[in-house]
Design a protein around this motif. Structure first.
Motif, PDB file in Angstrom:
ATOM      1  N   ASN A 173       0.811  -1.216   0.000  1.00  0.00           N
ATOM      2  CA  ASN A 173       0.000   0.000   0.000  1.00  0.00           C
ATOM      3  C   ASN A 173       0.844   1.266   0.000  1.00  0.00           C
ATOM      4  O   ASN A 173       0.619   2.185  -0.796  1.00  0.00           O
ATOM      5  N   ASP A 194       4.095  -8.716  -6.705  1.00  0.00           N
ATOM      6  CA  ASP A 194       2.701  -8.272  -6.712  1.00  0.00           C
ATOM      7  C   ASP A 194       1.986  -8.918  -5.522  1.00  0.00           C
ATOM      8  O   ASP A 194       1.883 -10.139  -5.435  1.00  0.00           O
ATOM      9  N   HIS A 197      -4.482  -6.964  -5.129  1.00  0.00           N
ATOM     10  CA  HIS A 197      -5.197  -5.728  -4.821  1.00  0.00           C
ATOM     11  C   HIS A 197      -6.681  -6.013  -4.664  1.00  0.00           C
ATOM     12  O   HIS A 197      -7.201  -7.020  -5.164  1.00  0.00           O
ATOM     13  N   PRO A 199     -10.307  -5.906  -5.633  1.00  0.00           N
ATOM     14  CA  PRO A 199     -10.758  -5.858  -7.025  1.00  0.00           C
ATOM     15  C   PRO A 199     -11.905  -4.882  -7.299  1.00  0.00           C
ATOM     16  O   PRO A 199     -12.768  -5.170  -8.120  1.00  0.00           O
ATOM     17  N   HIS A 201     -12.945  -0.311  -6.779  1.00  0.00           N
ATOM     18  CA  HIS A 201     -12.545   0.989  -6.257  1.00  0.00           C
ATOM     19  C   HIS A 201     -13.304   1.249  -4.959  1.00  0.00           C
ATOM     20  O   HIS A 201     -14.540   1.217  -4.927  1.00  0.00           O
ATOM     21  N   ARG A 247      -6.303   0.767  -2.221  1.00  0.00           N
ATOM     22  CA  ARG A 247      -6.862   1.881  -3.001  1.00  0.00           C
ATOM     23  C   ARG A 247      -6.276   1.995  -4.407  1.00  0.00           C
ATOM     24  O   ARG A 247      -6.981   2.322  -5.357  1.00  0.00           O
ATOM     25  N   THR A 248      -4.977   1.757  -4.552  1.00  0.00           N
ATOM     26  CA  THR A 248      -4.314   1.957  -5.838  1.00  0.00           C
ATOM     27  C   THR A 248      -4.449   0.703  -6.696  1.00  0.00           C
ATOM     28  O   THR A 248      -4.211  -0.406  -6.230  1.00  0.00           O
ATOM     29  N   LYS A 249      -4.813   0.895  -7.943  1.00  0.00           N
ATOM     30  CA  LYS A 249      -4.974  -0.221  -8.873  1.00  0.00           C
ATOM     31  C   LYS A 249      -3.812  -0.250  -9.864  1.00  0.00           C
ATOM     32  O   LYS A 249      -3.189   0.780 -10.144  1.00  0.00           O
ATOM     33  N   PRO A 250      -3.495  -1.426 -10.433  1.00  0.00           N
ATOM     34  CA  PRO A 250      -2.428  -1.500 -11.445  1.00  0.00           C
ATOM     35  C   PRO A 250      -2.641  -0.526 -12.587  1.00  0.00           C
ATOM     36  O   PRO A 250      -1.676   0.064 -13.087  1.00  0.00           O
ATOM     37  N   ASP A 252      -4.018   2.380 -12.399  1.00  0.00           N
ATOM     38  CA  ASP A 252      -3.667   3.727 -11.924  1.00  0.00           C
ATOM     39  C   ASP A 252      -2.169   3.957 -12.057  1.00  0.00           C
ATOM     40  O   ASP A 252      -1.727   5.031 -12.493  1.00  0.00           O
TER      41      ASP A 252
END
Length: 384
Positions: A173, A194, A197, A199, A201, A247-250, A252
């Motif tokens: 994170n 990895d 994350h 899945p 938002h 919160r952060t996605k690939p 992004d």
């Protein structure tokens, strides 16, 4: 002179304050000791743009919700101010600027040494998170002198960095969010395995009403616990590499121009090596490589020496081999939420319940802690 209390709580963060709340509910004689100069300072001292990964409805402590919209993600300073207001509202006896140096056993309880003070108590609750000592690999010392190095605990904003590329080491994170921020000003690489994350938002309509409640209140809070087979399988993985990115996605990171690279494995000619043999010509390295607990000040035989660093052996925060000693706030102490606001209150309530039951029985272990210890032994799980 020696001071005497029924209970001493070591640590005045969210774990210590939640414990204090329940001790106050039971009208106990206690004190909360914290090394900081102000309640909430560990939050104030994080990077400038940090927001918590849970919405306000899941960021409160027992007895006092977070005073904002339930779907708002509070800033780190707002969390710090909330903790300070919480301590004031419930008149919790927090003593600041007190660094505990040693904890040892006495005939009828425990002795704490804190600078020039000596305090004795029947019960001690260690309410400190697992995030205590920043971890940086040994080969960091081989980086060139002109490469700026910061651990995430020292990073505040991109203004601390030199012109040139940035390698963020650690893809959890903190690493993902810092990489996203510095990519606005620097060519940026994000190194590390990895970790997965969430899945969806978290601030989407689905996330607010279905996704986040399911993950935080069901999956992380009730399913992934030391009391379930799946929780016991997941726990070592979480302790070893952390939980998934929230919160952060690939996508992004990709949109921001962050390049994902393999693990950082060493240094060549003053520059970091990623993967097997790729050298990155960067001017900055931000180490988001986590922390390790440090309980070297506890002089008691309660630690599992098989792993490094050693962690206390406990069952839901109750130490079977040291009646009257408890832990709250550790990563995955009981559930994946144990180090989050959503879980720390439940753990504190359980520990205080065991503490008061023990005292009502006149000392020793409670029936609940003995039963839990036997169940842990029979399942082959080390909970500590």
């Amino acid at each position: 002179m020696t001071e005497h209390y029924d209970t001493v709580v070591v640590g005045g963060g969210q774990a210590g304050l939640a414990t204090g709340y329940y001790l106050r509910q039971h009208d106990r004689d206690f004190v909360v000791l914290d090394a900081g100069g102000r309640v909430g300072d560990p939050w104030r001292n994080r990077w400038d743009s940090l927001r918590v990964f849970t919405p306000a409805r899941y960021t409160g402590l027992p007895g006092m919700g977070f005073p904002t919209s339930p779907y708002y993600f509070p800033t780190k300073d707002e969390v710090a101010d909330y903790l300070e207001a919480y301590a004031d509202r419930f008149d919790l006896p927090v003593e600041l600027g007190v660094r505990v140096r040693a904890l040892e056993r006495t005939d009828d309880g425990y002795r704490i040494t804190a600078d020039d003070r000596r305090i004795e108590a029947r019960n001690v609750v260690v309410a400190m998170a697992s995030y205590q000592v920043p971890v940086v690999p040994d080969f960091a010392a081989d980086l060139a002198d002109d490469v700026v190095q910061l651990h995430s605990t020292d990073y505040r904003n991109p203004g601390q960095l030199r012109d040139g590329g940035v390698l963020v080491v650690g893809a959890g994170n903190s690493g993902a969010e810092i990489a996203l921020e510095v990519a606005e000003h620097h060519e940026t690489w994000l190194s590390g395995r990895d970790v997965g994350h969430v899945p969806f938002h978290v601030d989407s309509r689905f996330g607010r009403h279905l996704g986040v409640p399911f993950v935080l209140r069901v999956l992380y809070h009730r399913v992934l616990t030391t009391g379930t087979p799946v929780g016991r399988r997941v726990r070592p993985k979480v302790l070893g590499r952390g939980g998934p990115v929230v919160r952060t996605k690939p996508a992004d990171l990709s949109s921001a121009g962050v390049e994902r690279v393999a693990r950082t494995t060493g240094v060549r000619d003053g520059l970091p090596i990623v993967g097997d043999d790729r050298t990155l010509d960067v001017a900055n390295v931000v180490w988001c490589t986590g922390f390790r607990p440090d309980f070297s000040w506890i002089d008691l035989p309660i630690f599992d020496g098989q792993d490094a660093p050693a962690e206390p052996v406990h069952v839901r925060g109750v130490v079977p081999d040291a009646p009257g000693l408890y832990f709250v706030g550790l990563l995955f102490l009981y559930a994946l939420t144990s180090s989050l606001f959503t879980g720390v209150g439940r753990d504190a309530r359980y520990v205080v319940k065991q503490l008061t039951a023990r005292d009502e029985r006149g000392g020793g272990q409670t029936e609940a802690s003995v039963t839990a210890s036997r169940e842990a032994d029979s399942s082959g799980v080390k909970q500590g």
